[in-house]
Design an enzyme around this catalytic site. Sequence first.
Site, PDB file in Angstrom:
ATOM      1  N   GLY A   1      -2.647  -5.012  -0.026  1.00 55.74           N
ATOM      2  CA  GLY A   1      -1.610  -4.794  -0.470  1.00 55.74           C
ATOM      3  C   GLY A   1      -1.582  -3.170  -0.546  1.00 55.74           C
ATOM      4  O   GLY A   1      -0.520  -2.446   0.246  1.00 55.74           O
TER       5      GLY A   1
ATOM      6  N   HIS B   1      -5.616 -15.763  -8.202  1.00 56.75           N
ATOM      7  CA  HIS B   1      -5.009 -14.916  -7.842  1.00 56.75           C
ATOM      8  C   HIS B   1      -5.428 -14.989  -6.415  1.00 56.75           C
ATOM      9  O   HIS B   1      -5.302 -14.275  -5.344  1.00 56.75           O
ATOM     10  CB  HIS B   1      -6.427 -13.661  -8.281  1.00 56.75           C
TER      11      HIS B   1
ATOM     12  N   HIS C   1      -2.467  -9.947   0.864  1.00 55.53           N
ATOM     13  CA  HIS C   1      -2.796  -9.656  -0.464  1.00 55.53           C
ATOM     14  C   HIS C   1      -3.838  -9.193  -1.065  1.00 55.53           C
ATOM     15  O   HIS C   1      -4.720  -9.010  -0.893  1.00 55.53           O
ATOM     16  CB  HIS C   1      -3.305 -11.534   0.232  1.00 55.53           C
ATOM     17  N   SER C   2      -4.249  -9.014  -2.259  1.00 59.36           N
ATOM     18  CA  SER C   2      -4.968  -8.388  -2.991  1.00 59.36           C
ATOM     19  C   SER C   2      -4.642  -7.231  -3.071  1.00 59.36           C
ATOM     20  O   SER C   2      -3.930  -6.473  -2.768  1.00 59.36           O
ATOM     21  CB  SER C   2      -5.885  -9.398  -3.462  1.00 59.36           C
ATOM     22  N   TYR C   3      -6.186  -6.745  -2.326  1.00 62.77           N
ATOM     23  CA  TYR C   3      -6.337  -5.453  -1.591  1.00 62.77           C
ATOM     24  C   TYR C   3      -5.779  -4.789  -0.346  1.00 62.77           C
ATOM     25  O   TYR C   3      -5.197  -3.667  -0.887  1.00 62.77           O
ATOM     26  CB  TYR C   3      -7.967  -5.425  -1.104  1.00 62.77           C
TER      27      TYR C   3
END
Length: 275
Positions: free
Chosen positions: A107, A249, A103-105
Amino acid sequence: MTGGDSGSPTLGRNPSVFIPIVPVNSSMATVLLVHGAWLGGWCWKYVTHPLRSVDHDVYTLTLTGLGEREHLSRPDIDLETHITDVVNVLEYEDLTDVVLVGHSYAGLVVTGVIDRVPDRVTHVVYLDAMTPLNDEATSVFDLGPPEYREVVEAEAEEQGAGWRWPMPREPDGWVGISESDARWLRSKAVPQPVETFAQSVEVRNQAASVLPSTYVLCTKNGLPDETLETIRGVVDERGWGLVELETGHWPMVSMPSEVVELLDTAASTTQGAST
């Protein structure tokens, strides 16, 4: 906006076609969930039990310096530290055929993981996550506007001893989250070591670049429309699957049922293909 998000995840590029994703669990899969900045393994609480209830083997690690491992935080924690965290879980738990979710960072974390141990992963799910847009080494700062790094480093200097960035009061894409969940997230969020945003990652291992992958795009994540379209183009170019969720998000909090369904589908499809 709690309760306001509705509809099933949208597959493909045509937003007018809604295809319900129904749990089709045909056999147990191993799912490893990797959280984003400021969070910890705790952030998946609405997702883990439903996935386990349909017999998936679910792991939720916490990256070094975050969550219950905040006491280990130090200035030299970087992206490579977090990549190693995940690789070590895969290796020490002897995990193979894993559906790896970032998730998010995270990735960029999972990007580094599959470059090192692609043989342990069978499907990658980028949950509204950062990913290199080309073949060049990429950091979190590279993916933001020029002033982004200046803002982060200035706030880290003021509030985080120069090396940790506290979670903003209203992060981008703060949509579909109840007041109680907002208090929960803020109460457990801890400052992110800035070096994790500064270090770059790239995929050099050809085996990693051909792994089946799915990108989950949250269309209310706070990014401009042109950036959303850029992401769609990158996903299409790479031949990844695309799922769009009309939420912010933090979909594991704002739309956990939909996240469970799409992860179950990815896991079950992958398992079916490998048998």
